[in-house]
Motif scaffolding. Structure first.
Motif, PDB file in Angstrom:
ATOM      1  N   LEU A 353       0.804  -1.223   0.000  1.00 56.33           N
ATOM      2  CA  LEU A 353       0.000   0.000   0.000  1.00 56.33           C
ATOM      3  C   LEU A 353       0.837   1.274   0.000  1.00 56.33           C
ATOM      4  O   LEU A 353       0.345   2.344  -0.354  1.00 56.33           O
ATOM      5  CB  LEU A 353      -0.917   0.023   1.238  1.00 56.33           C
ATOM      6  CG  LEU A 353      -1.875  -1.162   1.417  1.00 56.33           C
ATOM      7  CD1 LEU A 353      -2.671  -0.988   2.707  1.00 56.33           C
ATOM      8  CD2 LEU A 353      -2.801  -1.303   0.227  1.00 56.33           C
ATOM      9  N   THR A 357      -0.105   5.262  -1.550  1.00 56.98           N
ATOM     10  CA  THR A 357      -0.494   6.207  -0.512  1.00 56.98           C
ATOM     11  C   THR A 357       0.559   7.296  -0.296  1.00 56.98           C
ATOM     12  O   THR A 357       0.254   8.338   0.283  1.00 56.98           O
ATOM     13  CB  THR A 357      -0.738   5.482   0.827  1.00 56.98           C
ATOM     14  OG1 THR A 357       0.436   4.755   1.198  1.00 56.98           O
ATOM     15  CG2 THR A 357      -1.911   4.523   0.712  1.00 56.98           C
ATOM     16  N   GLY A 358       1.783   7.067  -0.785  1.00 58.21           N
ATOM     17  CA  GLY A 358       2.865   7.987  -0.493  1.00 58.21           C
ATOM     18  C   GLY A 358       3.364   8.845  -1.627  1.00 58.21           C
ATOM     19  O   GLY A 358       4.022   9.865  -1.383  1.00 58.21           O
ATOM     20  N   ILE A 409       0.438   4.530   7.013  1.00 66.47           N
ATOM     21  CA  ILE A 409      -0.337   4.702   5.788  1.00 66.47           C
ATOM     22  C   ILE A 409      -1.193   5.972   5.880  1.00 66.47           C
ATOM     23  O   ILE A 409      -1.260   6.768   4.939  1.00 66.47           O
ATOM     24  CB  ILE A 409      -1.237   3.476   5.537  1.00 66.47           C
ATOM     25  CG1 ILE A 409      -0.382   2.240   5.190  1.00 66.47           C
ATOM     26  CG2 ILE A 409      -2.244   3.760   4.428  1.00 66.47           C
ATOM     27  CD1 ILE A 409       0.360   2.336   3.882  1.00 66.47           C
ATOM     28  N   PHE A 410      -1.855   6.181   7.024  1.00 66.83           N
ATOM     29  CA  PHE A 410      -2.651   7.388   7.210  1.00 66.83           C
ATOM     30  C   PHE A 410      -1.771   8.644   7.138  1.00 66.83           C
ATOM     31  O   PHE A 410      -2.159   9.661   6.561  1.00 66.83           O
ATOM     32  CB  PHE A 410      -3.384   7.341   8.556  1.00 66.83           C
ATOM     33  CG  PHE A 410      -4.719   6.673   8.493  1.00 66.83           C
ATOM     34  CD1 PHE A 410      -5.871   7.416   8.303  1.00 66.83           C
ATOM     35  CD2 PHE A 410      -4.824   5.294   8.621  1.00 66.83           C
ATOM     36  CE1 PHE A 410      -7.111   6.801   8.235  1.00 66.83           C
ATOM     37  CE2 PHE A 410      -6.054   4.672   8.558  1.00 66.83           C
ATOM     38  CZ  PHE A 410      -7.212   5.421   8.362  1.00 66.83           C
ATOM     39  N   LEU A 412       1.046   9.162   5.458  1.00 65.33           N
ATOM     40  CA  LEU A 412       1.416   9.455   4.073  1.00 65.33           C
ATOM     41  C   LEU A 412       0.231   9.975   3.273  1.00 65.33           C
ATOM     42  O   LEU A 412       0.342  10.955   2.526  1.00 65.33           O
ATOM     43  CB  LEU A 412       1.975   8.199   3.406  1.00 65.33           C
ATOM     44  CG  LEU A 412       3.293   7.649   3.949  1.00 65.33           C
ATOM     45  CD1 LEU A 412       3.612   6.311   3.304  1.00 65.33           C
ATOM     46  CD2 LEU A 412       4.435   8.634   3.714  1.00 65.33           C
ATOM     47  N   THR A 413      -0.924   9.334   3.435  1.00 60.31           N
ATOM     48  CA  THR A 413      -2.099   9.691   2.643  1.00 60.31           C
ATOM     49  C   THR A 413      -2.552  11.120   2.916  1.00 60.31           C
ATOM     50  O   THR A 413      -2.807  11.901   1.985  1.00 60.31           O
ATOM     51  CB  THR A 413      -3.253   8.728   2.939  1.00 60.31           C
ATOM     52  OG1 THR A 413      -2.840   7.389   2.642  1.00 60.31           O
ATOM     53  CG2 THR A 413      -4.478   9.070   2.097  1.00 60.31           C
ATOM     54  N   PHE A 414      -2.666  11.493   4.177  1.00 59.15           N
ATOM     55  CA  PHE A 414      -3.158  12.828   4.504  1.00 59.15           C
ATOM     56  C   PHE A 414      -2.191  13.911   4.065  1.00 59.15           C
ATOM     57  O   PHE A 414      -2.614  15.004   3.661  1.00 59.15           O
ATOM     58  CB  PHE A 414      -3.454  12.927   6.010  1.00 59.15           C
ATOM     59  CG  PHE A 414      -4.844  12.486   6.362  1.00 59.15           C
ATOM     60  CD1 PHE A 414      -5.883  13.401   6.425  1.00 59.15           C
ATOM     61  CD2 PHE A 414      -5.116  11.149   6.596  1.00 59.15           C
ATOM     62  CE1 PHE A 414      -7.170  12.991   6.739  1.00 59.15           C
ATOM     63  CE2 PHE A 414      -6.399  10.727   6.902  1.00 59.15           C
ATOM     64  CZ  PHE A 414      -7.436  11.652   6.972  1.00 59.15           C
ATOM     65  N   GLY A 416      -0.270  13.885   1.365  1.00 57.33           N
ATOM     66  CA  GLY A 416      -0.463  14.074  -0.069  1.00 57.33           C
ATOM     67  C   GLY A 416      -1.757  14.783  -0.396  1.00 57.33           C
ATOM     68  O   GLY A 416      -1.793  15.707  -1.227  1.00 57.33           O
ATOM     69  N   VAL A 417      -2.848  14.380   0.238  1.00 58.02           N
ATOM     70  CA  VAL A 417      -4.167  14.971  -0.049  1.00 58.02           C
ATOM     71  C   VAL A 417      -4.200  16.446   0.332  1.00 58.02           C
ATOM     72  O   VAL A 417      -4.660  17.300  -0.444  1.00 58.02           O
ATOM     73  CB  VAL A 417      -5.269  14.188   0.694  1.00 58.02           C
ATOM     74  CG1 VAL A 417      -6.600  14.939   0.601  1.00 58.02           C
ATOM     75  CG2 VAL A 417      -5.418  12.785   0.111  1.00 58.02           C
TER      76      VAL A 417
END
Length: 431
Positions: A353, A357-358, A409-410, A412-414, A416-417
């Motif tokens: 993942l 996600t990153g 994972i959370f 990295l995702t936040f 980027g968004v």
């Protein structure tokens, strides 16, 4: 535009791949000369140096963005001043690290929860590698300055030499001179100083004619130095958040036992390899975005951002497939300990993942640094770091070690968004 991006990103990818190889070589060597305690000691030693050196990571990032904008604006005086200030701060920082090495070692013994054997091995590694501090921090500045000058090939040659020296010296010290983990540390020290010497030699050869144009008194004025710190303060605080996350992972992993610590270390090496490839394009973003912001060219700026994100998606697909089909063989390159390998495979799903996600977080880091949009980048990092710890402590009682990877994972995702949402306001509309 693709040609311009690749002109900078391909040498930067080669450079960045070789950077984690310094750590991967250390892990691989100790993974074959000792048990899990050796791998754990390298992981903890690396954690300590990340804690030290990442505090000064703003010197590379800040130097790159500020130099690129001065280059785009054709302000020779300013990009020379940026280099002088950066090197002066690097040497002062190295002196501070030398003075604080005993207190740092004491805190490591008090705070790190691991076996006495692992702690002793880690401190052996620490007291030797600390001698590379002046070279390590100065190289940050030279790499950032070369990149800001649209020169991505010089950092590539510096990193390549460092890895060749590291591999040869580590093998010599460990297998010929039987220096054990101390030999690995001395190999790293030799590699760092060889890189600094090459950086200075390249500057003299390619930019030595600028020497007469340096205004030392102006560059080192207290008012100018204070401003340099203020501009880079946001990047410094962002780096602290990185440190909080990336040092927390091995720190808390030690609470689950040496096998989990060793397994997480191997998996993080795979992520590190991914991140440094992604950062090759992020570095292209720093260089090109900074140049177009300095030149006030909004059309080229937008086009650069769009193509960088296309490349990010392509890399995410590649690394996901690589980890799915070759994850275990990659782990076996790093360690021959079957228990550590099997423990790592229990958490391998999370590495599948990580690329998707990153990728946006890495690409936007370069974009924001090039635009010197450091304050919003800092704020995003604050939010993402808070989310990391909230997710971990919410899940750890039930999920154990899986909670670490879910929280990551959370994180990295936040990042980027949130940076994607702020792209127009904080980057494009700066012109």
């Amino acid at each position: 535009m693709n040609r311009e991006i690749l002109r900078i990103s391909l040498p930067s990818i080669i450079t960045n791949i070789t950077v984690p190889l310094l750590g991967m070589v250390d892990v691989a060597i100790v993974g074959h000369i000792g048990n899990a305690s050796y791998i754990a000691a390298i992981a903890l030693g690396t954690m300590v140096f990340n804690l030290i050196y990442w505090n000064f990571g703003f010197l590379r990032a800040g130097t790159s963005g500020m130099t690129a904008q001065a280059y785009g604006a054709e302000d020779k005086t300013e990009y020379l001043n940026v280099l002088v200030r950066g090197v002066a701060i690097a040497l002062a920082a190295a002196l501070l690290i030398f003075l604080l090495q005993k207190p740092i070692a004491y805190l490591c013994k008090k705070w790190i929860d691991s076996s006495p054997e692992t702690i002793d091995l880690m401190l052996t590694y620490f007291y030797i590698r600390i001698w590379a501090a002046p070279a390590t921090i100065s190289i940050f500045v030279f790499k950032g300055w070369f990149l800001g000058m649209q020169n991505a090939s010089s950092p590539m040659w510096i990193a390549t030499l460092m890895n060749v020296v590291n591999i040869l010296c580590s093998l010599l010290f460990v297998y010929v001179l039987h220096a054990d983990i101390a030999g690995v540390a001395w190999g790293t020290v030799a590699a760092q100083y060889s890189g600094l010497l090459l950086a200075v030699a390249i500057w003299i050869r390619r930019y030595g004619h600028f020497w007469k144009d340096i205004r030392w008194r102006t560059a080192l004025q207290l008012r100018k130095m204070v401003r340099f710190f203020k501009v880079n303060a946001d990047i410094f605080l962002r780096s602290l958040c990185f440190i909080a996350v990336f040092t927390f992972i091995p720190y808390i992993s030690a609470h689950f036992g040496e096998e989990i610590l060793a397994a997480n270390t191997l998996l993080m090496q795979l992520f590190t390899l991914t991140s440094y490839v992604m950062d090759g394009f992020a570095y292209a973003g720093e260089s090109l975005v900074g140049k177009y912001v300095g030149a006030q060219d909004k059309d080229r700026l937008r086009l650069t951002i769009r193509y960088l994100l296309y490349w990010g998606v392509g890399l995410a697909v590649f690394f996901t497939l690589l980890f799915v089909f070759a994850g275990e063989p990659l782990l076996r390159v790093l360690s021959s300990d079957e228990t550590v390998i099997q423990t790592s495979m229990q958490y391998m799903f999370w590495t599948y993942l990580l690329p998707f996600t990153g990728f946006a977080a890495f690409i936007y880091d370069g974009i924001y640094i090039g635009a010197t949009a450091s304050a919003p980048m800092r704020n995003v990092m604050f939010v993402a770091t808070a989310i990391f710890f909230v997710v971990y402590y919410t899940l750890v009682a039930r999920w154990g070690n899986h909670a670490i990877w879910c929280a990551f994972i959370f994180f990295l995702t936040f990042r980027g968004v949130l940076m994607a949402l702020g792209q127009k306001r904080y980057v494009v509309d700066r012109i």
